[in-house]
Design a protein around this motif. Structure first.
Motif, PDB file in Angstrom:
ATOM      1  N   SER A   1       0.849  -1.189   0.000  1.00  0.00           N
ATOM      2  CA  SER A   1       0.000   0.000   0.000  1.00  0.00           C
ATOM      3  C   SER A   1       0.888   1.244   0.000  1.00  0.00           C
ATOM      4  O   SER A   1       2.088   1.171   0.300  1.00  0.00           O
ATOM      5  CB  SER A   1      -0.912   0.003   1.219  1.00  0.00           C
ATOM      6  OG  SER A   1      -0.149   0.074   2.418  1.00  0.00           O
TER       7      SER A   1
ATOM      8  N   TYR B   1       0.202  -2.085   4.516  1.00  0.00           N
ATOM      9  CA  TYR B   1      -0.489  -3.297   4.066  1.00  0.00           C
ATOM     10  C   TYR B   1       0.229  -3.898   2.870  1.00  0.00           C
ATOM     11  O   TYR B   1       0.901  -3.202   2.095  1.00  0.00           O
ATOM     12  CB  TYR B   1      -1.947  -2.995   3.695  1.00  0.00           C
ATOM     13  CG  TYR B   1      -2.772  -2.578   4.888  1.00  0.00           C
ATOM     14  CD1 TYR B   1      -3.365  -3.517   5.710  1.00  0.00           C
ATOM     15  CD2 TYR B   1      -2.930  -1.227   5.203  1.00  0.00           C
ATOM     16  CE1 TYR B   1      -4.106  -3.137   6.818  1.00  0.00           C
ATOM     17  CE2 TYR B   1      -3.671  -0.837   6.306  1.00  0.00           C
ATOM     18  CZ  TYR B   1      -4.257  -1.796   7.106  1.00  0.00           C
ATOM     19  OH  TYR B   1      -4.975  -1.414   8.220  1.00  0.00           O
TER      20      TYR B   1
ATOM     21  N   VAL C   1      -0.538  -6.854  -0.314  1.00  0.00           N
ATOM     22  CA  VAL C   1      -1.458  -7.771  -0.976  1.00  0.00           C
ATOM     23  C   VAL C   1      -0.654  -8.798  -1.758  1.00  0.00           C
ATOM     24  O   VAL C   1       0.375  -8.469  -2.368  1.00  0.00           O
ATOM     25  CB  VAL C   1      -2.449  -7.056  -1.913  1.00  0.00           C
ATOM     26  CG1 VAL C   1      -3.417  -6.203  -1.123  1.00  0.00           C
ATOM     27  CG2 VAL C   1      -1.747  -6.234  -2.965  1.00  0.00           C
ATOM     28  N   THR C   2      -1.130 -10.036  -1.723  1.00  0.00           N
ATOM     29  CA  THR C   2      -0.521 -11.105  -2.494  1.00  0.00           C
ATOM     30  C   THR C   2      -1.421 -11.445  -3.673  1.00  0.00           C
ATOM     31  O   THR C   2      -2.648 -11.384  -3.574  1.00  0.00           O
ATOM     32  CB  THR C   2      -0.298 -12.358  -1.638  1.00  0.00           C
ATOM     33  OG1 THR C   2      -1.553 -12.827  -1.115  1.00  0.00           O
ATOM     34  CG2 THR C   2       0.649 -12.058  -0.483  1.00  0.00           C
ATOM     35  N   ARG C   3      -0.803 -11.819  -4.790  1.00  0.00           N
ATOM     36  CA  ARG C   3      -1.516 -12.230  -5.991  1.00  0.00           C
ATOM     37  C   ARG C   3      -1.247 -13.714  -6.224  1.00  0.00           C
ATOM     38  O   ARG C   3      -0.088 -14.136  -6.291  1.00  0.00           O
ATOM     39  CB  ARG C   3      -1.025 -11.443  -7.214  1.00  0.00           C
ATOM     40  CG  ARG C   3      -1.149  -9.949  -7.091  1.00  0.00           C
ATOM     41  CD  ARG C   3      -0.758  -9.269  -8.407  1.00  0.00           C
ATOM     42  NE  ARG C   3       0.671  -9.063  -8.579  1.00  0.00           N
ATOM     43  CZ  ARG C   3       1.444  -9.719  -9.413  1.00  0.00           C
ATOM     44  NH1 ARG C   3       0.945 -10.720 -10.156  1.00  0.00           N
ATOM     45  NH2 ARG C   3       2.724  -9.426  -9.528  1.00  0.00           N
TER      46      ARG C   3
ATOM     47  N   VAL D   1      -6.751 -12.928  -4.297  1.00  0.00           N
ATOM     48  CA  VAL D   1      -5.956 -11.822  -3.774  1.00  0.00           C
ATOM     49  C   VAL D   1      -6.178 -11.756  -2.273  1.00  0.00           C
ATOM     50  O   VAL D   1      -7.319 -11.827  -1.805  1.00  0.00           O
ATOM     51  CB  VAL D   1      -6.362 -10.491  -4.429  1.00  0.00           C
ATOM     52  CG1 VAL D   1      -5.577  -9.327  -3.841  1.00  0.00           C
ATOM     53  CG2 VAL D   1      -6.175 -10.559  -5.941  1.00  0.00           C
ATOM     54  N   ARG D   2      -5.113 -11.631  -1.502  1.00  0.00           N
ATOM     55  CA  ARG D   2      -5.223 -11.535  -0.045  1.00  0.00           C
ATOM     56  C   ARG D   2      -4.500 -10.283   0.440  1.00  0.00           C
ATOM     57  O   ARG D   2      -3.427  -9.944  -0.071  1.00  0.00           O
ATOM     58  CB  ARG D   2      -4.637 -12.766   0.634  1.00  0.00           C
ATOM     59  CG  ARG D   2      -5.453 -14.039   0.429  1.00  0.00           C
ATOM     60  CD  ARG D   2      -4.768 -15.225   1.110  1.00  0.00           C
ATOM     61  NE  ARG D   2      -5.630 -16.387   1.173  1.00  0.00           N
ATOM     62  CZ  ARG D   2      -5.765 -17.293   0.207  1.00  0.00           C
ATOM     63  NH1 ARG D   2      -5.071 -17.146  -0.922  1.00  0.00           N
ATOM     64  NH2 ARG D   2      -6.572 -18.325   0.343  1.00  0.00           N
ATOM     65  N   ALA D   3      -5.085  -9.636   1.437  1.00  0.00           N
ATOM     66  CA  ALA D   3      -4.471  -8.458   2.043  1.00  0.00           C
ATOM     67  C   ALA D   3      -4.042  -8.781   3.470  1.00  0.00           C
ATOM     68  O   ALA D   3      -4.746  -9.494   4.190  1.00  0.00           O
ATOM     69  CB  ALA D   3      -5.443  -7.285   2.041  1.00  0.00           C
TER      70      ALA D   3
ATOM     71  N   ALA E   1      -1.470  -5.702  -9.305  1.00  0.00           N
ATOM     72  CA  ALA E   1      -2.288  -5.131  -8.230  1.00  0.00           C
ATOM     73  C   ALA E   1      -1.729  -3.766  -7.880  1.00  0.00           C
ATOM     74  O   ALA E   1      -0.510  -3.582  -7.823  1.00  0.00           O
ATOM     75  CB  ALA E   1      -2.290  -6.033  -6.990  1.00  0.00           C
TER      76      ALA E   1
ATOM     77  N   LEU F   1      -8.312  -0.867  -4.083  1.00  0.00           N
ATOM     78  CA  LEU F   1      -7.324  -1.721  -4.733  1.00  0.00           C
ATOM     79  C   LEU F   1      -7.868  -2.099  -6.101  1.00  0.00           C
ATOM     80  O   LEU F   1      -9.059  -2.385  -6.247  1.00  0.00           O
ATOM     81  CB  LEU F   1      -7.092  -2.983  -3.902  1.00  0.00           C
ATOM     82  CG  LEU F   1      -6.134  -4.025  -4.479  1.00  0.00           C
ATOM     83  CD1 LEU F   1      -4.688  -3.541  -4.339  1.00  0.00           C
ATOM     84  CD2 LEU F   1      -6.301  -5.362  -3.757  1.00  0.00           C
TER      85      LEU F   1
ATOM     86  N   THR G   1      -6.991  -4.825  -9.320  1.00  0.00           N
ATOM     87  CA  THR G   1      -6.200  -5.976  -9.722  1.00  0.00           C
ATOM     88  C   THR G   1      -6.505  -6.317 -11.171  1.00  0.00           C
ATOM     89  O   THR G   1      -7.579  -6.020 -11.691  1.00  0.00           O
ATOM     90  CB  THR G   1      -6.509  -7.201  -8.843  1.00  0.00           C
ATOM     91  OG1 THR G   1      -7.914  -7.506  -8.932  1.00  0.00           O
ATOM     92  CG2 THR G   1      -6.136  -6.942  -7.396  1.00  0.00           C
TER      93      THR G   1
ATOM     94  N   PRO H   1     -10.238  -3.220  -0.035  1.00  0.00           N
ATOM     95  CA  PRO H   1      -9.466  -4.260   0.646  1.00  0.00           C
ATOM     96  C   PRO H   1      -9.792  -4.396   2.119  1.00  0.00           C
ATOM     97  O   PRO H   1      -9.565  -5.441   2.710  1.00  0.00           O
ATOM     98  CB  PRO H   1      -8.012  -3.838   0.426  1.00  0.00           C
ATOM     99  CG  PRO H   1      -8.075  -2.386   0.145  1.00  0.00           C
ATOM    100  CD  PRO H   1      -9.389  -2.126  -0.522  1.00  0.00           C
TER     101      PRO H   1
END
Length: 395
Positions: A241, A246, A248-250, A256-258, A280, A289, A291, A303
């Motif tokens: 971020s 923060y 985020v994973t792709r 997608v996870r934050a 992202a 967010l 993506t 998110p």
């Protein structure tokens, strides 16, 4: 109240929690050919670059692009600056930097080997290019700032906000350098193959995304492990971020996870893409967010935070039906129906012996039940007779 009685069944709570998560979706943006290579917030909307070499511009509402501008042919790599004002695209060896509102400042150059990945700083003043000969080159409008050869096959490259730190990753390695002097500041080996890399905006953290489903955050300089973010899917990439708070994973599976960067606490799980997530980017304030995916869509999300997603109430007998309405609004049904606004229960609809269907007509909730009645919850409410128990509902 009866509608908020505790339901001891974990499966029912999981249904409601998943529905609340799904309500984080804000828009689905279509029309990208050959997948989305890069996307970002720009000028009150979203822009994307697809694999066919077209720059698309969108409003923040679901649908196709409001404008599409060909960039001159298929593109193999692309990145957009965090301020949404500049982009870098690469074909085979040709690399172009374009400014959306300063076209006179555009510049281009040829890489000495086919390009594999590109990155751009916040304002578009510097770009990093990773080539097939495993070199990383940093360029500006004035020419080459520096280059370095890596001891591994590069899969991803990143710059920090100012372009003063560059990182590259591939195989089981990740490495970062200060561009001034090209002294390495991080050199680490990972347990699994690394598919993505990112630098915190201030250049003090390096994040890697690996095939074992973990994103690892390390201190810069030194490389000391700070946080490990654990997921269940092989990862394709990672992003910070704007304030670095923060991550985020792709995932290759489209998830997608934050997470909170400081302690790795999970924040949200964002599902909807049907193929690997390729890019992202956060909005300038970090509240939204966007993506992009191989599936050809870009998606805009809230998110969120973990506290917002606590299940504070559920209808008794939950859950016979769930429907999403305007952004952040959700109805979940059982014996009655509860209206949620960003995770908070704000209204209960009492009317049926058992609710069997829910839907939204615009911003208006509609419910149906075993009593054979369909109720439209305007003021005043309207009731329609279906002639028998209702098993499904759409609006």
């Amino acid at each position: 109240p009866a509608a908020a009685r505790r339901d001891p069944t974990q499966a029912n709570e999981d249904i409601l929690r998943s529905a609340l998560m799904a309500a984080r979706g804000r828009a689905v943006l279509t029309g990208n050919d050959r997948g989305v290579l890069a996307t970002a917030f720009s000028g009150g909307g979203v822009i994307s670059v697809d694999g066919a070499g077209v720059l698309h511009s969108y409003t923040l509402h679901s649908g196709g692009p409001r404008t599409s501008r060909p960039l001159g042919g298929r593109v193999r790599a692309a990145a957009i600056s965090a301020n949404g004002e500049a982009l870098v695209i690469a074909r085979r060896r040709l690399v172009e930097v374009r400014y959306l509102h300063r076209s006179h400042a555009n510049f281009a150059f040829r890489a000495h080997a086919p390009v594999r990945a590109v990155a751009i700083d916040r304002t578009g003043d510097r770009v990093a290019v990773a080539a097939n000969d495993d070199t990383v080159t940093v360029r500006g409008r004035g020419g080459t700032i520096g280059a370095v050869r890596t001891p591994f096959t590069i899969r991803a490259v990143a710059l920090d906000r100012s372009g003063d730190t560059v990182a590259a990753a591939g195989g089981h390695r990740a490495k970062a350098w200060r561009v001034s002097g090209w002294q390495p500041v991080v050199d680490v080996r990972e347990r699994a193959e690394v598919g993505g890399v990112a630098l915190a905006p201030d250049g003090r953290l390096l994040a890697t995304a690996a095939a074992d489903g973990a994103a690892r955050l390390r201190a810069v300089p030194g490389g000391e492990m700070q946080t490990e973010l654990v997921t269940t899917d092989p990862l394709a990439g990672v992003a910070f971020s704007p304030d670095g708070a923060y991550v985020v994973t792709r995932a290759r599976a489209g998830v997608v996870r934050a997470f909170r960067a400081v302690d790795g606490a999970p924040v949200s799980v964002l599902t909807g893409h049907t193929d690997s997530v390729t890019t992202a980017a956060f909005s300038g304030g970090g509240r939204s967010l966007v993506t992009g995916s191989v599936d050809g869509t870009a998606r805009v999300w809230d998110p969120g935070t973990a506290a917002e997603l606590r299940v504070v109430a559920r209808p008794a007998g939950c859950c016979t039906a769930v429907a999403g309405g305007p952004p952040g609004v959700l109805v979940a049904a059982g014996d009655d129906a509860l209206l949620f606004d960003h995770g908070r229960a704000v209204r209960t609809y009492y009317a049926h012996s058992r609710v069997t269907g829910v839907a939204f007509a615009g911003a208006t909730a509609v419910t149906a039940g075993r009593d054979g009645r369909v109720r439209i919850w305007r003021t005043p409410a309207r009731t329609l007779a279906a002639g028998g128990p209702v098993t499904a509902l759409a609006a």
